[in-house]
Write a protein that holds these residues in place. Structure first.
Motif, mmCIF file in Angstrom:
data_model
loop_
_atom_site.group_PDB
_atom_site.id
_atom_site.type_symbol
_atom_site.label_atom_id
_atom_site.label_comp_id
_atom_site.label_asym_id
_atom_site.label_seq_id
_atom_site.Cartn_x
_atom_site.Cartn_y
_atom_site.Cartn_z
ATOM 1 N N ASN A 115 0.821 -1.216 0.000
ATOM 2 C CA ASN A 115 0.000 0.000 0.000
ATOM 3 C C ASN A 115 0.855 1.266 0.000
ATOM 4 O OD1 ASN A 115 -2.265 -1.557 0.002
ATOM 5 N ND2 ASN A 115 -2.661 -1.360 2.196
ATOM 6 N N GLU A 116 1.947 1.209 0.759
ATOM 7 C CA GLU A 116 2.813 2.388 0.833
ATOM 8 C C GLU A 116 3.450 2.673 -0.536
ATOM 9 O OE1 GLU A 116 5.981 2.050 3.702
ATOM 10 O OE2 GLU A 116 6.725 4.072 3.250
ATOM 11 N N ILE A 117 3.964 1.600 -1.170
ATOM 12 C CA ILE A 117 4.611 1.774 -2.477
ATOM 13 C C ILE A 117 3.589 2.268 -3.515
ATOM 14 C CG2 ILE A 117 5.807 0.571 -4.359
ATOM 15 C CD1 ILE A 117 6.860 -1.395 -2.154
ATOM 16 N N VAL A 118 2.411 1.637 -3.485
ATOM 17 C CA VAL A 118 1.367 2.033 -4.439
ATOM 18 C C VAL A 118 1.033 3.518 -4.266
ATOM 19 C CG1 VAL A 118 -1.103 1.782 -4.973
ATOM 20 C CG2 VAL A 118 0.342 -0.248 -4.796
ATOM 21 N N SER A 119 0.925 3.961 -3.009
ATOM 22 C CA SER A 119 0.509 5.362 -2.842
ATOM 23 C C SER A 119 1.632 6.326 -3.239
ATOM 24 C CB SER A 119 -0.039 5.623 -1.440
ATOM 25 O OG SER A 119 1.012 5.660 -0.526
ATOM 26 N N ILE A 120 2.888 5.889 -3.108
ATOM 27 C CA ILE A 120 3.983 6.752 -3.595
ATOM 28 C C ILE A 120 3.860 6.924 -5.113
ATOM 29 C CG2 ILE A 120 6.492 6.953 -3.943
ATOM 30 C CD1 ILE A 120 6.833 5.500 -1.224
ATOM 31 N N PHE A 121 3.637 5.810 -5.822
ATOM 32 C CA PHE A 121 3.533 5.924 -7.287
ATOM 33 C C PHE A 121 2.263 6.654 -7.705
ATOM 34 C CE2 PHE A 121 6.928 2.768 -7.263
ATOM 35 C CZ PHE A 121 7.775 3.363 -8.184
ATOM 36 N N GLN A 122 1.213 6.504 -6.921
ATOM 37 C CA GLN A 122 0.007 7.288 -7.234
ATOM 38 C C GLN A 122 0.306 8.783 -7.128
ATOM 39 O OE1 GLN A 122 -2.680 5.289 -4.539
ATOM 40 N NE2 GLN A 122 -3.770 4.291 -6.223
ATOM 41 N N SER A 123 1.104 9.141 -6.131
ATOM 42 C CA SER A 123 1.438 10.564 -5.972
ATOM 43 C C SER A 123 2.323 11.057 -7.122
ATOM 44 C CB SER A 123 2.119 10.811 -4.622
ATOM 45 O OG SER A 123 3.470 10.379 -4.675
ATOM 46 N N LEU A 124 2.959 10.096 -7.823
ATOM 47 C CA LEU A 124 3.790 10.467 -8.979
ATOM 48 C C LEU A 124 3.006 10.340 -10.289
ATOM 49 C CD1 LEU A 124 7.121 8.672 -7.897
ATOM 50 C CD2 LEU A 124 6.634 11.126 -7.818
ATOM 51 N N GLY A 125 1.711 10.104 -10.208
ATOM 52 C CA GLY A 125 0.868 10.116 -11.403
ATOM 53 C C GLY A 125 0.538 8.750 -11.989
ATOM 54 N N SER A 127 -1.467 5.034 -12.021
ATOM 55 C CA SER A 127 -2.680 4.441 -11.454
ATOM 56 C C SER A 127 -2.590 2.918 -11.495
ATOM 57 C CB SER A 127 -3.927 4.944 -12.178
ATOM 58 O OG SER A 127 -3.761 4.776 -13.558
ATOM 59 N N VAL A 128 -3.333 2.266 -10.625
ATOM 60 C CA VAL A 128 -3.261 0.808 -10.489
ATOM 61 C C VAL A 128 -4.113 0.153 -11.586
ATOM 62 C CG1 VAL A 128 -3.717 -1.161 -8.948
ATOM 63 C CG2 VAL A 128 -2.941 1.020 -7.999
ATOM 64 N N VAL A 129 -3.554 -0.875 -12.255
ATOM 65 C CA VAL A 129 -4.317 -1.553 -13.318
ATOM 66 C C VAL A 129 -5.484 -2.316 -12.706
ATOM 67 C CG1 VAL A 129 -2.282 -1.861 -14.803
ATOM 68 C CG2 VAL A 129 -2.964 -3.699 -13.231
ATOM 69 N N PRO A 130 -6.561 -2.517 -13.497
ATOM 70 C CA PRO A 130 -7.657 -3.357 -12.988
ATOM 71 C C PRO A 130 -7.166 -4.796 -12.797
ATOM 72 C CG PRO A 130 -8.032 -2.726 -15.291
ATOM 73 C CD PRO A 130 -6.832 -1.969 -14.833
ATOM 74 N N LYS A 131 -7.770 -5.509 -11.850
ATOM 75 C CA LYS A 131 -7.349 -6.879 -11.502
ATOM 76 C C LYS A 131 -7.220 -7.793 -12.708
ATOM 77 C CE LYS A 131 -7.327 -8.692 -7.103
ATOM 78 N NZ LYS A 131 -7.363 -7.567 -6.172
ATOM 79 N N GLU A 132 -8.182 -7.700 -13.635
ATOM 80 C CA GLU A 132 -8.171 -8.631 -14.774
ATOM 81 C C GLU A 132 -6.978 -8.387 -15.704
ATOM 82 O OE1 GLU A 132 -10.526 -6.511 -13.987
ATOM 83 O OE2 GLU A 132 -11.331 -5.429 -15.730
ATOM 84 N N HIS A 133 -6.268 -7.288 -15.524
ATOM 85 C CA HIS A 133 -5.063 -7.043 -16.323
ATOM 86 C C HIS A 133 -3.803 -7.529 -15.623
ATOM 87 C CE1 HIS A 133 -6.948 -3.777 -19.110
ATOM 88 N NE2 HIS A 133 -7.372 -4.999 -19.346
#
Ligand code: PHE
Length: 344
Positions: A115-125, A127-133
């Motif tokens: 979650n921490e890593i994901v939110s860092i990259f979200q702050s850099l623009g 977005s998380v791919v949908p599960k089916e991808h």
């Protein structure tokens, strides 16, 4: 008749003395006071008496039945209290005993790190791919072919990759890089995504390796994306995640799906660069692979490499957690020992 009444009352009182439970009291009530009880039998005969006698005997009968009623009630209360006391004594709860402790669940260290890593990259623009991808079970096409991995590449060997019995070309993904292909297929850049998830490798399990672990894939494709962008984004990520003071290095490397390719190492937290068992004496631990998306990969998904370029990276979540929290054995993440888990 009067004597008869007195006699019955005496008997009843006598019986009452011997009683020892509520059930026995009820028997006595039945014997003397019910419709077929002894008093009623006498009352039935009152009609044969003279008016004068009727009054006297009737009054006496009433008085005696009332006395008996109240004696019964008193006894009843007494037994009721006794039986209740006994019951309470038996069912007594010792409130001084320590309670049973059930521990509360908490977020697993790998979940909070992800979650921490994901939110860092979200702050850099990103977005998380949908599960089916980002499926854990992939065809060889997404796990290897579309990523420019040659047919005879050793990673395809059953020694390294788990093949399923679903079909000869279906594998448990050995990397999250297949998510790059799903993210690009049928889409036009700009594409800027990350894909966290579990991957599987046919490894011998030890302190550094498990046969499944977690990665976070990243992909950025647009016009004019350069290696400088790659370095900028990943350095920024490392600065936020580890803090500015942790030494890191870029090292050139090779991946079939990126050209040029690099790996990033972070100084080993266990020995601070001196060299130990965990870092195999090198003082450094690799945290991610990265590179510019190979033109062959772009072409394969219908994106023109003369117009667009991009970078991709893939990082190991366990590694990143181990390096931040000084966890020296990857198996600790998976054997569910609360003493370990509750520290985070
Ligand atoms: N998939 C590579 C690995 O598992 C990491 C990687 C991802 C490298 C993206 C380059 C680009 O080792």
């Amino acid at each position: 008749m009067k004597e008869q009444l007195e006699k019955i009352y005496q008997n009843a009182s006598c019986d009452l003395e011997k009683v020892s439970s509520i059930a026995e009291l009820e028997e006595i009530r039945g014997k003397y006071l019910s419709r077929k009880g002894e008093f009623n039998e006498i009352k039935k005969n009152l009609k044969n008496l003279s008016d004068e006698d009727k009054r006297v005997v009737g009054a006496l009968a009433n008085e005696i039945t009332q006395k008996l009623e109240s004696a019964l009630r008193a006894k009843h209360d007494e037994f009721y209290k006794k039986e209740l006391d006994e019951k309470l004594k038996q069912e007594r709860i010792d409130i001084t005993l320590p309670g049973k402790f059930t521990s509360q669940g908490r977020e697993h260290l790998l979940t909070s790190t992800t979650n921490e890593i994901v939110s860092i990259f979200q702050s850099l623009g990103f977005s998380v791919v949908p599960k089916e991808h980002s499926p854990e079970v992939e065809t060889e096409y997404y796990n290897f072919d579309a990523l420019n991995v040659p047919k005879d590449h050793p990673a395809r060997d059953v020694q390294d990759t788990f093949y399923t019995e679903l079909a000869s070309n279906v594998v448990l993904r050995s990397q999250t890089s297949g998510a790059q292909i799903h993210a690009m297929e049928g889409k036009n850049p700009p594409i800027r995504v990350i894909a966290p998830g579990r991957v599987y490798r046919n490894e011998n399990i030890n302190a550094r390796k498990n046969n499944f672990f977690h990665q976070i894939e990243g992909l950025y494709v647009d016009k004019g994306v350069t290696f400088g962008d790659l370095k900028g984004v990943l350095n920024e990520f490392i600065r936020i995640y580890f803090g500015a003071s942790r030494p890191t290095r870029f090292r050139n490397s090779f991946f079939p799906f990126t050209e040029p390719s690099a790996e990033i190492d972070v100084q080993c937290i266990m020995c601070e660069g001196k060299g130990c068992k965990i870092c195999s004496g090198t003082g450094w631990l690799e945290i991610l692979g990265a590179g510019m998306v190979d033109p062959n990969v772009l072409r394969g998904v219908g994106i023109d490499p003369d117009v667009y370029s991009g970078f991709a990276f893939g990082m190991g979540v366990e590694r990143l957690a181990m390096l931040k929290y000084a966890v020296d054995d990857i198996r600790l993440f998976f054997n569910n020992d609360e003493r370990f888990l509750k520290q985070f």
